[in-house]
Structures are given as structure tokens and as C-alpha cells.
Scaffold this motif. Structure first.
Motif, PDB file in Angstrom:
ATOM      1  N   HIS A   1      40.387  52.396  42.928  1.00 23.86           N
ATOM      2  CA  HIS A   1      41.241  53.425  43.520  1.00 23.86           C
ATOM      3  C   HIS A   1      41.626  54.507  42.514  1.00 23.86           C
ATOM      4  N   GLY A   2      40.773  54.707  41.519  1.00 24.18           N
ATOM      5  CA  GLY A   2      40.892  55.889  40.670  1.00 24.18           C
ATOM      6  C   GLY A   2      41.828  55.782  39.498  1.00 24.18           C
ATOM      7  N   VAL A   3      42.230  54.565  39.120  1.00 23.44           N
ATOM      8  CA  VAL A   3      43.089  54.397  37.946  1.00 23.44           C
ATOM      9  C   VAL A   3      42.316  53.581  36.908  1.00 23.44           C
ATOM     10  N   PRO A   4      41.772  54.223  35.882  1.00 24.36           N
ATOM     11  CA  PRO A   4      40.902  53.522  34.938  1.00 24.36           C
ATOM     12  C   PRO A   4      41.650  52.537  34.047  1.00 24.36           C
ATOM     13  N   VAL A   5      40.960  51.463  33.685  1.00 32.63           N
ATOM     14  CA  VAL A   5      41.458  50.487  32.710  1.00 32.63           C
ATOM     15  C   VAL A   5      40.531  50.571  31.500  1.00 32.63           C
ATOM     16  N   ASN A   6      41.027  51.160  30.412  1.00 32.46           N
ATOM     17  CA  ASN A   6      40.201  51.373  29.229  1.00 32.46           C
ATOM     18  C   ASN A   6      40.269  50.215  28.246  1.00 32.46           C
ATOM     19  N   GLU A   7      41.387  49.512  28.217  1.00 36.24           N
ATOM     20  CA  GLU A   7      41.524  48.360  27.339  1.00 36.24           C
ATOM     21  C   GLU A   7      42.599  47.443  27.890  1.00 36.24           C
ATOM     22  N   VAL A   8      42.560  46.180  27.455  1.00 40.01           N
ATOM     23  CA  VAL A   8      43.520  45.187  27.923  1.00 40.01           C
ATOM     24  C   VAL A   8      44.235  44.579  26.726  1.00 40.01           C
ATOM     25  N   ARG A   9      45.559  44.619  26.761  1.00 41.30           N
ATOM     26  CA  ARG A   9      46.382  43.957  25.752  1.00 41.30           C
ATOM     27  C   ARG A   9      47.250  42.929  26.464  1.00 41.30           C
ATOM     28  N   VAL A  10      47.440  41.785  25.839  1.00 40.09           N
ATOM     29  CA  VAL A  10      48.157  40.711  26.510  1.00 40.09           C
ATOM     30  C   VAL A  10      49.290  40.198  25.639  1.00 40.09           C
ATOM     31  N   ALA A  11      50.345  39.748  26.330  1.00 41.70           N
ATOM     32  CA  ALA A  11      51.521  39.187  25.671  1.00 41.70           C
ATOM     33  C   ALA A  11      52.008  38.016  26.519  1.00 41.70           C
ATOM     34  N   GLY A  12      53.043  37.348  26.053  1.00 43.38           N
ATOM     35  CA  GLY A  12      53.626  36.251  26.823  1.00 43.38           C
ATOM     36  C   GLY A  12      53.331  34.891  26.223  1.00 43.38           C
ATOM     37  N   GLY A  13      54.007  33.887  26.761  1.00 41.85           N
ATOM     38  CA  GLY A  13      53.922  32.546  26.202  1.00 41.85           C
ATOM     39  C   GLY A  13      52.560  31.905  26.290  1.00 41.85           C
ATOM     40  N   LEU A  14      51.728  32.314  27.256  1.00 47.70           N
ATOM     41  CA  LEU A  14      50.418  31.690  27.420  1.00 47.70           C
ATOM     42  C   LEU A  14      49.409  32.127  26.365  1.00 47.70           C
ATOM     43  N   LEU A  15      49.796  33.072  25.492  1.00 45.68           N
ATOM     44  CA  LEU A  15      48.911  33.457  24.387  1.00 45.68           C
ATOM     45  C   LEU A  15      48.619  32.269  23.477  1.00 45.68           C
ATOM     46  N   LYS A  16      49.505  31.283  23.481  1.00 44.74           N
ATOM     47  CA  LYS A  16      49.314  30.119  22.613  1.00 44.74           C
ATOM     48  C   LYS A  16      48.080  29.316  23.006  1.00 44.74           C
ATOM     49  N   ASP A  17      47.576  29.490  24.209  1.00 43.11           N
ATOM     50  CA  ASP A  17      46.437  28.728  24.703  1.00 43.11           C
ATOM     51  C   ASP A  17      45.154  29.532  24.503  1.00 43.11           C
ATOM     52  N   ALA A  18      44.457  29.282  23.391  1.00 39.40           N
ATOM     53  CA  ALA A  18      43.255  30.052  23.064  1.00 39.40           C
ATOM     54  C   ALA A  18      42.145  29.826  24.089  1.00 39.40           C
ATOM     55  N   PHE A  19      42.064  28.612  24.619  1.00 41.53           N
ATOM     56  CA  PHE A  19      41.048  28.313  25.643  1.00 41.53           C
ATOM     57  C   PHE A  19      41.262  29.190  26.875  1.00 41.53           C
ATOM     58  N   LEU A  20      42.509  29.321  27.311  1.00 46.01           N
ATOM     59  CA  LEU A  20      42.818  30.150  28.470  1.00 46.01           C
ATOM     60  C   LEU A  20      42.537  31.616  28.183  1.00 46.01           C
ATOM     61  N   MET A  21      42.894  32.090  26.995  1.00 47.93           N
ATOM     62  CA  MET A  21      42.672  33.493  26.666  1.00 47.93           C
ATOM     63  C   MET A  21      41.176  33.829  26.635  1.00 47.93           C
ATOM     64  N   GLN A  22      40.370  32.927  26.082  1.00 47.21           N
ATOM     65  CA  GLN A  22      38.926  33.166  26.085  1.00 47.21           C
ATOM     66  C   GLN A  22      38.385  33.187  27.513  1.00 47.21           C
ATOM     67  N   MET A  23      38.947  32.319  28.361  1.00 45.01           N
ATOM     68  CA  MET A  23      38.554  32.291  29.769  1.00 45.01           C
ATOM     69  C   MET A  23      38.853  33.637  30.431  1.00 45.01           C
ATOM     70  N   TYR A  24      40.027  34.226  30.164  1.00 45.69           N
ATOM     71  CA  TYR A  24      40.372  35.527  30.745  1.00 45.69           C
ATOM     72  C   TYR A  24      39.400  36.602  30.274  1.00 45.69           C
ATOM     73  N   ALA A  25      39.036  36.572  29.002  1.00 41.53           N
ATOM     74  CA  ALA A  25      38.070  37.555  28.502  1.00 41.53           C
ATOM     75  C   ALA A  25      36.724  37.392  29.204  1.00 41.53           C
ATOM     76  N   ASP A  26      36.285  36.138  29.387  1.00 47.15           N
ATOM     77  CA  ASP A  26      34.999  35.882  30.029  1.00 47.15           C
ATOM     78  C   ASP A  26      35.021  36.273  31.508  1.00 47.15           C
ATOM     79  N   VAL A  27      36.076  35.905  32.210  1.00 44.91           N
ATOM     80  CA  VAL A  27      36.154  36.184  33.647  1.00 44.91           C
ATOM     81  C   VAL A  27      36.260  37.682  33.907  1.00 44.91           C
ATOM     82  N   THR A  28      37.087  38.374  33.146  1.00 45.15           N
ATOM     83  CA  THR A  28      37.286  39.813  33.376  1.00 45.15           C
ATOM     84  C   THR A  28      36.208  40.662  32.725  1.00 45.15           C
ATOM     85  N   ARG A  29      35.424  40.046  31.840  1.00 43.02           N
ATOM     86  CA  ARG A  29      34.388  40.745  31.076  1.00 43.02           C
ATOM     87  C   ARG A  29      34.977  41.871  30.229  1.00 43.02           C
ATOM     88  N   ARG A  30      36.152  41.631  29.685  1.00 47.06           N
ATOM     89  CA  ARG A  30      36.825  42.638  28.873  1.00 47.06           C
ATOM     90  C   ARG A  30      37.408  42.000  27.621  1.00 47.06           C
TER      91      ARG A  30
END
Length: 558
Positions: free
Chosen positions: A440-469
Motif C-alpha cells: 500500500h505504498g509505504v516502503p520498508v527499507n530496514e528493520v530494527r528490533v527491540a524488546g525482551g525477545l531479543l534474548k532468544d537468538a534462535f527466534l531472531m534468526q527465524m524472523y530474519a529468515d521468514v521475513t527475508r530481511r
């Protein structure tokens, strides 16, 4: 012993979460978090019965708290953080705060919560309505239906729908369910404005929560004629109960009162910054204040905040506000109503004792045991796909009546299979939100993440793989309190604007996650199944609605 150079100043950030408040002492020159402290609220979330008064039973989908718990925890946590930091308190120049989004408090004209009056102690509507209170779903549906019928322009700013979590549905709920309380109430407030009023003695509304949660768009609220047509007698709700000035984010509300200066051990009159939404301050903490810089705040729920140079109509967003992160840009908010809460629910209700025994033997958390087992699997090996709707869908369907779902289970399905499917479901939900922005015309150029779930490296890698970003990560796990401290530095006059302060005090860590192409290719296939389920159960199908109606009838007897 004082640790700082005399030329150095500090601000304090307060991050009021769902269960506790955290205070951080932050150096204004570079944003370093010197110390933090946390204090839990005394009363658990009230979602089945009132834990005060006569213990009245609550309807389904309620989530209430005791406002005084926030004050007590704040009075405890600020001195603790200052003591832990070892700084000279006289060098503190400002204090800022953020709270969970769309948390509503009703008070008298002096700011006393209505639940503290004897005649309202047993009235559920008098208590703080937490962000995940969904008791106003019926009211939100009527608001949307009437807005569509009348062609109300503000509706497009909320994606053409309106969440039951918003302030207006919650206020209409009180008007209809507790008319005596409504008549006695002088102020209906987002909690961020109530707390800055408490600290400074001055009541104003912050621009962020006003736009996102109180529907203040283009300098005005929804029309009184619309509100009167919605419910006779409700037309003057904004004029009568929400009529104070709105101030920009980063502005100074007033000075810290003498009472709180003594309670905290700080100088009286230091800047109290306009309150903010917990997710939005974390954009500043990670330095994501420019168009295209998407911030995901991953915790019990998840918010996705995206600044934009232009205003576009994006269906299913939680809101878009001019100056919603900082002045000069539009900022979109989308979100997922449950993320960490889903993982916690699964562990509380679906994990055999043997897994807990294994965690105890290893000396690690149950999450780590399940995560390690799940990480040993190849992508797709569990044969499962889940929908992440255990607390409804915030974006892009904006429907709290939707519920969780998992398909593909067999007699061979293991606990770690299901755990991994839940993790993946939240990553798929994030991808839906990102793709919806871009479609809908709003570009996403980069993704930065915060919050308590950053402690889970397995989950963070999963988000990178799923979103391809690629994912860039916050420099601190206290990004909420850190971001609020950055806003306080602007309110104190140390920086001319929020972007300048964010550049000096914010930023990301060296930890980043790059997509793995092999995993991403398989996740694409799982995501296609997720999208099919998303459309089948989220758009037009009423089976989840039917089950909820049966549940409510059984629980209430109505």
C-alpha cells in the motif's frame, strides 16, 4: 562516591509495562544506560475476578489493573535506579515515561482514580483498562459500522477498522455499562497523560497517544453529531471529559513537583517530558526515526512502528499519526496482540513435566530447553502451521474475536514441534504486516528490533529468515526506559529535536541477523499455507465467532 564528571548530566526514563515498571538512569552525552531497576505491580492482572472490593466476577475478555499500583511501583523504582547508578542526583535534568499502549484510566477533576471511591470499588469499569482489555469489541464494531455509513474521514487513519483496545470504544463501554460512573467521571485519560499529570501537577495530552488512541486527527476529534448518533447522550464526551491541550512529543509538560522531588531524591522543577507509548519510544532508542526504518518491539505482544514521508491509506494498521514518533514525519503503527504471551501460555498449559525436569537438570529455562530441541529440526520437519491469534488479531485484520489455530498435528507431533510452530506463527504474522505496508505504498527499507525477545537468538534468526530481511538489534534490553530518557533530554533543552537526540543517544548493537536463503525458501512454502489459513479464517468465515459465542453463553448464562 560520585562517579561522574561535573559536566555530565543525566535523565531518567520510566517504562511502564504490563506487569512492572522499569527505571533507567541514562547519560545524556551518549545515551549510556548506567543502571536500571524494576518494580512489579502489587495486584495481578484482573481478568476473571476483581482482586479488590467484593471480588466480583468479570465478563470474558476483561483485563483490568489497579491504578495506585503504578504510583507505588514508580515511587520505589526511581530511587532504586539512582542508588544503583551512583550518580549525583542533582545532575539529573529530566524525566520521561512511556506506558503500554491504549491503557485507560478514569478520574475525578483532581486526578483521583474513580475506583478509589467507595461507591465504585466494586464497579469493574472504574478500574484501569489494560491495553489487552477487549470488553469493548461490540462497541468498536458499532463505531466502525456507523463511521462507514456516514463516510467519516478519520476512519482511514485506522486502516478502515477500529480495535476494541482504543480509548473511544472503552469509554463507550463505560457509558453504556456503568452510566453512574460515567456521569461522575471528570477525566478519561490514556495512562501516559495521567502519570505526567501526577508528576508535574499539569494535565496535557501527548500528541502520540492522542492521535493513535484518542482519535485526534487533523486538529480535531470525531464530530459530536457522529458520537450522538452512536449513543444518545454521548455526543459531548470529548468536550466534557477530554478537553485539555495537546503537546508535541519531546516537549516539557512542566517541572517535577516538590512532592515527587522529595520522593525520588531529585531536584524540584526538572523537566517532565510529555508521556509516550511504549513501542514508539523504542524507535528513538534504536535510532529509527526516518522514513522506511521499521522498528519491531517484540515482547508479550509486538508493535511495528514505521515512519513515512507520505500519508497513504493502509488497511489494517492500528493508526497513522502526523508526528507520531517525531515531528516532520507520519508514523504508522501495526501490531500483534500476542507473541511472548503465546509462548508463555503454551508452557503453562501444554508442556509435560519431563521437560521442566530436564530444564532443572541443565540449569536453564524451559524456553531454552524447548528452543534447543526445536532448533535441531529442519525447517518444515514438524509438518505444522499455526495462526498467532491467541489474543485476537491486531493487524492486519483488527479483530479481537479471532482465535488461535494449529493444523498438521498427528500422533507423532511432539511438544517441541508445537513450540516451534508457535514461534514461526508470530514471524509469519510479522511478514504479513511488512508486506501489507509495502503493498500500500509505504516502503520498508530496514528493520530494527527491540524488546525482551531479543534474548532468544534462535527466534531472531527465524524472523530474519521468514521475513527475508536483515535485523538490526537494540543496544539495550531496556529500550523503553532508554527511549523515554532520550525524550526527557529533549524536554530538558539539551537537544533541539528528537532526531538529533536519537542520533547522539540512540543506536543499535553489533548483533545482527542475516537471512539464510536455504531456510527462507522453505519458510516461503510454510508462509503460503499460513496466508491461506489467514484468509480462510480471518476474512468472512464465522466458525471462530461461533465458538466464542458458545463459550460466552456457557460462562455468562446469557
Amino acid at each position: 562516591m560520585i562517579k561522574e564528571d561535573l559536566d555530565i548530566t543525566y535523565t531518567i526514563g520510566l517504562d511502564f509495562g504490563t506487569l512492572s515498571v522499569r527505571a533507567a538512569v541514562v547519560r545524556t552525552s551518549d545515551g549510556e544506560v548506567l543502571a536500571d531497576a524494576v518494580s512489579e505491580y502489587a495486584t495481578p492482572i484482573m481478568d476473571r475476578t476483581l482482586a479488590v472490593g467484593g471480588g466480583a466476577p468479570l465478563p470474558p475478555d476483561f483485563a483490568l489493573q489497579v491504578p495506585a499500583d503504578y504510583i507505588a511501583a514508580m515511587r520505589e523504582v526511581v530511587p532504586a535506579a539512582i542508588l544503583a547508578s551512583g550518580i549525583d542526583p542533582s545532575r539529573v535534568v529530566g524525566i520521561g515515561l512511556d506506558c503500554t499502549s491504549a491503557t485507560v484510566v478514569v478520574t475525578d477533576a483532581e486526578g483521583k482514580p474513580m475506583c478509589e471511591y467507595p461507591e465504585f470499588v466494586d464497579e469493574p469499569q472504574a478500574y484501569l483498562k489494560l491495553w489487552k482489555h477487549h470488553g469493548a469489541q461490540e462497541q468498536s464494531e458499532r463505531i466502525v459500522a456507523l463511521a462507514k455509513e456516514r463516510g467519516e474521514e478519520w476512519l482511514s487513519r485506522y486502516g478502515g477498522v477500529l480495535s476494541a483496545e482504543m480509548l473511544l470504544p472503552k469509554t463507550l463501554e463505560m457509558f453504556e455499562k456503568a452510566p453512574a460512573l460515567y456521569r461522575a467521571t471528570a477525566e478519561v485519560l490514556d495512562i501516559v497523560d495521567w502519570l505526567t499529570w501526577e508528576l508535574s501537577g499539569t494535565l496535557v495530552y501527548a500528541a502520540g497517544d492522542s492521535g493513535y488512541k484518542r482519535m485526534h486527527q487533523d486538529g480535531k476529534y470525531p464530530d459530536p453529531e457522529f458520537l450522538e448518533a452512536l449513543a444518545p447522550g454521548f455526543g459531548d464526551v470529548f468536550a466534557q471529559k477530554m478537553s485539555h491541550p495537546i503537546v508535541p512529543l519531546g516537549s516539557k509538560v512542566a517541572g517535577l513537583t516538590e512532592e515527587y522531588a522529595q520522593a525520588f531524591g531529585l531536584p524540584a522543577g526538572i523537566a517532565v517530558a510529555a508521556g509516550n507509548i511504549d513501542a514508539h519510544v523504542q524507535c528513538v532508542s534504536v535510532g529509527a526515526v526516518l522514513p522506511g526504518q521499521l522498528t519491531g518491539i517484540l515482547g508479550t505482544s509486538t508493535c511495528w512502528i514505521l515512519p513515512s514521508a507520505t500519508l497513504e491509506e493502509v488497511p489494517g494498521v492500528f493508526g497513522v499519526v502526523d508526528g507520531g514518533v517525531c515531528e516532520g514525519y507520519w508514523a504508522y503503527e501495526a501490531g500483534q496482540s500476542a507473541v511472548g504471551d503465546i509462548f508463555a501460555w503454551f508452557i503453562d498449559h501444554c508442556v509435560p513435566q519431563s521437560y521442566f525436569d530436564e530444564a532443572e537438570r541443565q540449569g536453564v529455562s524451559i524456553h531454552r530447553v524447548l528452543g534447543n530441541k526445536a532448533a535441531e529440526q529442519k525447517v518444515g520437519a514438524h509438518g505444522l502451521v499455526a495462526l498467532d491469534w491467541w489474543n485476537g488479531n491486531r493487524s492486519i485484520l483488527v479483530d479481537s474475536n479471532l482465535t488461535g489455530l494449529m493444523i498438521g498435528q498427528t500422533l507423532r507431533t511432539s511438544t517441541e514441534d508445537m513450540y516451534r510452530a508457535h514461534l514461526e506463527s508470530t514471524a509469519f504474522g510479522a511478514r504479513m504486516i511488512i508486506e501489507n505496508f509495502e503493498e500500500h505504498g509505504v516502503p520498508v527499507n530496514e528493520v530494527r528490533v527491540a524488546g525482551g525477545l531479543l534474548k532468544d537468538a534462535f527466534l531472531m534468526q527465524m524472523y530474519a529468515d521468514v521475513t527475508r530481511r536483515p535485523l538490526k538489534t537494540a543496544r539495550t534490553l531496556q529500550a523503553g526506559a532508554h527511549g523515554s530518557a532520550i525524550f526527557a533530554s529533549v524536554a530538558a533543552g539539551l537537544y533541539e529535536d528528537v532526531p538529533t537526540a536519537a542520533e547522539a543517544m540512540g543506536g543499535v548493537s553489533e548483533t545482527a541477523y542475516e537471512p539464510n536463503e536455504e531456510a527462507a525458501a522453505v519458510y516461503d512454502e510454510l508462509y503460503a499455507v499460513y496466508r491461506d489459513l489467514y484468509d480462510s479464517f480471518g476474512r468472512g468465515d464465522n466458525r471462530m465467532y461461533s465458538l466464542k459465542r458458545l463459550r460466552d453463553r456457557a460462562l455468562t448464562g446469557e
